[in-house]
Scaffold this motif. Structure first.
Motif, PDB file in Angstrom:
ATOM      1  N   TYR A 239       0.806  -1.221   0.000  1.00  0.00           N
ATOM      2  CA  TYR A 239       0.000   0.000   0.000  1.00  0.00           C
ATOM      3  C   TYR A 239       0.840   1.274   0.000  1.00  0.00           C
ATOM      4  O   TYR A 239       0.349   2.366   0.310  1.00  0.00           O
ATOM      5  CB  TYR A 239      -1.035  -0.010   1.138  1.00  0.00           C
ATOM      6  CG  TYR A 239      -1.862  -1.265   1.101  1.00  0.00           C
ATOM      7  CD1 TYR A 239      -2.755  -1.493   0.043  1.00  0.00           C
ATOM      8  CD2 TYR A 239      -1.709  -2.256   2.061  1.00  0.00           C
ATOM      9  CE1 TYR A 239      -3.476  -2.667  -0.029  1.00  0.00           C
ATOM     10  CE2 TYR A 239      -2.432  -3.443   1.988  1.00  0.00           C
ATOM     11  CZ  TYR A 239      -3.305  -3.637   0.934  1.00  0.00           C
ATOM     12  OH  TYR A 239      -4.016  -4.813   0.850  1.00  0.00           O
ATOM     13  N   GLU A 241       2.367   4.512  -1.537  1.00  0.00           N
ATOM     14  CA  GLU A 241       1.808   5.435  -2.526  1.00  0.00           C
ATOM     15  C   GLU A 241       2.926   6.186  -3.237  1.00  0.00           C
ATOM     16  O   GLU A 241       4.110   6.007  -2.949  1.00  0.00           O
ATOM     17  CB  GLU A 241       0.830   6.381  -1.840  1.00  0.00           C
ATOM     18  CG  GLU A 241      -0.383   5.634  -1.282  1.00  0.00           C
ATOM     19  CD  GLU A 241      -1.282   6.519  -0.433  1.00  0.00           C
ATOM     20  OE1 GLU A 241      -2.337   6.944  -0.929  1.00  0.00           O
ATOM     21  OE2 GLU A 241      -0.911   6.787   0.735  1.00  0.00           O
ATOM     22  N   HIS A 283      -0.022   0.809  -3.986  1.00  0.00           N
ATOM     23  CA  HIS A 283      -1.147   1.703  -4.288  1.00  0.00           C
ATOM     24  C   HIS A 283      -0.677   2.973  -4.992  1.00  0.00           C
ATOM     25  O   HIS A 283      -1.099   4.079  -4.668  1.00  0.00           O
ATOM     26  CB  HIS A 283      -1.897   2.054  -2.994  1.00  0.00           C
ATOM     27  CG  HIS A 283      -3.329   2.416  -3.215  1.00  0.00           C
ATOM     28  ND1 HIS A 283      -3.784   3.711  -3.212  1.00  0.00           N
ATOM     29  CD2 HIS A 283      -4.413   1.637  -3.463  1.00  0.00           C
ATOM     30  CE1 HIS A 283      -5.080   3.736  -3.428  1.00  0.00           C
ATOM     31  NE2 HIS A 283      -5.491   2.488  -3.584  1.00  0.00           N
ATOM     32  N   SER A 285      -0.062   5.472  -8.452  1.00  0.00           N
ATOM     33  CA  SER A 285      -0.844   5.919  -9.597  1.00  0.00           C
ATOM     34  C   SER A 285       0.053   6.003 -10.830  1.00  0.00           C
ATOM     35  O   SER A 285       1.242   5.674 -10.785  1.00  0.00           O
ATOM     36  CB  SER A 285      -1.456   7.289  -9.301  1.00  0.00           C
ATOM     37  OG  SER A 285      -0.474   8.310  -9.434  1.00  0.00           O
ATOM     38  N   SER A 378      -9.781  11.625  -6.398  1.00  0.00           N
ATOM     39  CA  SER A 378     -11.047  10.906  -6.265  1.00  0.00           C
ATOM     40  C   SER A 378     -10.867   9.532  -5.619  1.00  0.00           C
ATOM     41  O   SER A 378     -11.849   8.842  -5.367  1.00  0.00           O
ATOM     42  CB  SER A 378     -11.692  10.729  -7.645  1.00  0.00           C
ATOM     43  OG  SER A 378     -10.901   9.868  -8.462  1.00  0.00           O
ATOM     44  N   TRP A 379      -9.607   9.127  -5.372  1.00  0.00           N
ATOM     45  CA  TRP A 379      -9.350   7.815  -4.773  1.00  0.00           C
ATOM     46  C   TRP A 379      -9.582   7.869  -3.262  1.00  0.00           C
ATOM     47  O   TRP A 379      -9.383   8.914  -2.616  1.00  0.00           O
ATOM     48  CB  TRP A 379      -7.907   7.381  -5.028  1.00  0.00           C
ATOM     49  CG  TRP A 379      -7.600   7.041  -6.456  1.00  0.00           C
ATOM     50  CD1 TRP A 379      -8.400   7.254  -7.544  1.00  0.00           C
ATOM     51  CD2 TRP A 379      -6.409   6.432  -6.943  1.00  0.00           C
ATOM     52  NE1 TRP A 379      -7.785   6.817  -8.680  1.00  0.00           N
ATOM     53  CE2 TRP A 379      -6.552   6.305  -8.352  1.00  0.00           C
ATOM     54  CE3 TRP A 379      -5.230   5.989  -6.348  1.00  0.00           C
ATOM     55  CZ2 TRP A 379      -5.569   5.746  -9.155  1.00  0.00           C
ATOM     56  CZ3 TRP A 379      -4.249   5.427  -7.144  1.00  0.00           C
ATOM     57  CH2 TRP A 379      -4.415   5.306  -8.530  1.00  0.00           C
ATOM     58  N   THR A 380      -9.954   6.754  -2.687  1.00  0.00           N
ATOM     59  CA  THR A 380     -10.112   6.658  -1.240  1.00  0.00           C
ATOM     60  C   THR A 380      -8.744   6.769  -0.573  1.00  0.00           C
ATOM     61  O   THR A 380      -7.780   6.116  -0.986  1.00  0.00           O
ATOM     62  CB  THR A 380     -10.757   5.315  -0.863  1.00  0.00           C
ATOM     63  OG1 THR A 380     -12.022   5.209  -1.516  1.00  0.00           O
ATOM     64  CG2 THR A 380     -10.935   5.198   0.647  1.00  0.00           C
ATOM     65  N   SER A 381      -8.641   7.595   0.444  1.00  0.00           N
ATOM     66  CA  SER A 381      -7.371   7.791   1.137  1.00  0.00           C
ATOM     67  C   SER A 381      -6.943   6.505   1.829  1.00  0.00           C
ATOM     68  O   SER A 381      -7.755   5.806   2.449  1.00  0.00           O
ATOM     69  CB  SER A 381      -7.512   8.907   2.169  1.00  0.00           C
ATOM     70  OG  SER A 381      -6.301   9.118   2.846  1.00  0.00           O
ATOM     71  N   MET A 382      -5.640   6.195   1.713  1.00  0.00           N
ATOM     72  CA  MET A 382      -5.130   4.968   2.310  1.00  0.00           C
ATOM     73  C   MET A 382      -4.855   5.162   3.802  1.00  0.00           C
ATOM     74  O   MET A 382      -4.265   6.177   4.202  1.00  0.00           O
ATOM     75  CB  MET A 382      -3.833   4.547   1.629  1.00  0.00           C
ATOM     76  CG  MET A 382      -4.024   4.109   0.184  1.00  0.00           C
ATOM     77  SD  MET A 382      -5.127   2.679   0.033  1.00  0.00           S
ATOM     78  CE  MET A 382      -4.191   1.447   0.927  1.00  0.00           C
ATOM     79  N   ARG A 385      -0.789   5.668   6.208  1.00  0.00           N
ATOM     80  CA  ARG A 385       0.153   6.274   5.263  1.00  0.00           C
ATOM     81  C   ARG A 385       1.455   6.663   5.960  1.00  0.00           C
ATOM     82  O   ARG A 385       2.549   6.367   5.460  1.00  0.00           O
ATOM     83  CB  ARG A 385      -0.481   7.491   4.602  1.00  0.00           C
ATOM     84  CG  ARG A 385       0.467   8.235   3.646  1.00  0.00           C
ATOM     85  CD  ARG A 385      -0.228   9.419   3.010  1.00  0.00           C
ATOM     86  NE  ARG A 385      -1.316   8.983   2.155  1.00  0.00           N
ATOM     87  CZ  ARG A 385      -2.258   9.804   1.690  1.00  0.00           C
ATOM     88  NH1 ARG A 385      -2.273  11.074   2.046  1.00  0.00           N
ATOM     89  NH2 ARG A 385      -3.209   9.350   0.888  1.00  0.00           N
TER      90      ARG A 385
END
Length: 404
Positions: A239, A241, A283, A285, A378-382, A385
């Motif tokens: 996960y 980012e 996770h 992009s 627009s993605w759900t926050s992980m 983090r």
């Protein structure tokens, strides 16, 4: 072998990978050549690729000789026997011993030997083009089969074309090679091929082997014998980012290049660290697939007089991720002006409306992306983090302890 191919107008070449389309396990296998077709289709749709930039692969005979130099004879014999339309029972009984069981990740298939040689032929052509000075950069997206070992197949990889290209460079040009692997799975095969070689530096960024195939690639894997210190692994937490991934990558490749002083960079561009990829847990992009090629390009300009060979690799969201990621790689390598628009426009700006415009019955029923980059807002926050970032930072500090 050298000097037989005519010079090209462009200083960046695309190795024709059409023959590599035969590298196909079965229609439902995640490692499917439609990824190559979709990428080329996207680049042609936006006017970023034409036939003048294409260069042929090596001949099958040339490539097979290099493969025979790096893979064990009994393994090649097994691959060849299992490549027939109806392999005999003796070959089938030995298949699992060589990582090629019918129900495994890397099943044998008709024409497997020839298709695997074709993949190597493209990567060897890329290496020769750059080392001979005929091109500054060369891209072979069908390559990057980084899990294959000298004596067995592994992780969808039969023959290790990346190791073949590096071995060719070492044998013919005596050049120091910095290998950078961005696949979410550890580049284990290439690492072990050169684990004791001080003239080949292998760097891999990947999801930690604690949770993901192949279960290796930890910071304490640093090379052995005279090759100690010429191996660097970044095992990222699940996960992770964009920001943490890129921060670790930038620092690691800069340390490696400054310490090792390579003559050429060979990079592998698996694009399966994206949040949409079904076979991993990172996770990130599309941002990392814009930035990592830019970082490598800068390293090549500063350390190798521009010499850069890039290969494909994994990536299993065939429609939403791979075509964009690999297209961004080509745009960076070729210095295409479309990058200015991508870098200055929200979410990278729109993809061509006519893409994809190819005949296939594999088109998914979910919406395809409409922009070059992702709308991460627009993605759900992980969750976790800060904890994930801190663990990655600690891992990086440990990994860099043996780098000057």
């Amino acid at each position: 072998m050298k000097g037989r191919r005519p010079p090209l107008d462009s200083r960046t070449i695309w190795i024709n990978n059409s023959a590599s389309g035969l590298y196909r396990f079965h229609d439902d296998h995640p490692f499917h050549p439609i990824r190559l077709e979709l990428t080329e289709n996207l680049l042609r749709a936006c006017g970023a690729l034409d036939n003048k930039q294409m260069s042929p692969p090596f001949s099958q005979e040339e490539a097979e000789q290099v493969i025979r130099d790096i893979h064990r004879p009994d393994y090649i014999d097994a691959v060849t026997a299992l490549s027939s339309e109806n392999p005999d029972m003796a070959a089938i009984k030995l298949a699992a011993q060589y990582g090629l069981q019918a129900d495994g990740d890397t099943p044998y298939f008709h024409g497997m030997h020839e298709a695997s040689i074709a993949v190597a032929a493209g990567s060897l052509a890329a290496a020769e083009a750059v080392m001979s000075g005929r091109a500054d950069h060369a891209l072979h997206l069908a390559g990057g089969l980084h899990h294959a070992f000298p004596d067995r197949a592994s992780g969808f990889c039969v023959y290790n074309d990346a190791a073949a290209a590096i071995s060719y460079i070492r044998h013919h040009y005596k050049a120091r090679v910095l290998y950078i692997d961005t696949d979410v799975h550890h580049g284990d095969g290439v690492q072990w091929f050169f684990y004791t070689d001080p003239e080949v530096f292998t760097l891999s960024i990947h999801e930690t082997g604690k949770f993901l195939f192949p279960g290796t690639g930890f910071h304490h894997e640093r090379g052995d014998s005279s090759g100690y210190g010429a191996c660097l692994n970044l095992s990222m937490e699940p996960y992770t980012e964009d920001e943490s991934w890129l921060d670790c990558f930038r620092q690691a490749v800069e340390h490696a290049a400054r310490s090792f002083r390579p003559d050429i960079i060979v990079s592998q561009h698996g694009c399966d660290a994206h949040a949409f990829d079904p076979l991993a847990h990172i996770h990130c992009s599309m941002e990392i697939y814009r930035e990592m090629p830019r970082i490598i390009h800068d390293l090549a300009d500063r350390y190798t007089q521009g010499k850069w060979v890039a290969l494909g690799g994994g990536g299993y969201d065939h429609w939403r991720v791979v075509p964009r990621a690999w297209s961004l790689l080509w745009l960076e390598m070729s210095g295409h002006p479309l990058l200015n628009k991508i870098d200055s426009t929200e979410n990278g700006g729109p993809l061509p409306q006519q893409w994809p415009n190819m005949n296939t019955n594999r088109k998914p029923d979910f919406p395809l992306p409409s922009t070059w980059l992702d709308d991460v807002g627009s993605w759900t926050s992980m969750p976790r983090r800060a904890e994930i970032t801190a663990k990655n930072k600690t891992m990086l500090e440990l990994a860099l302890q043996h780098i000057g």
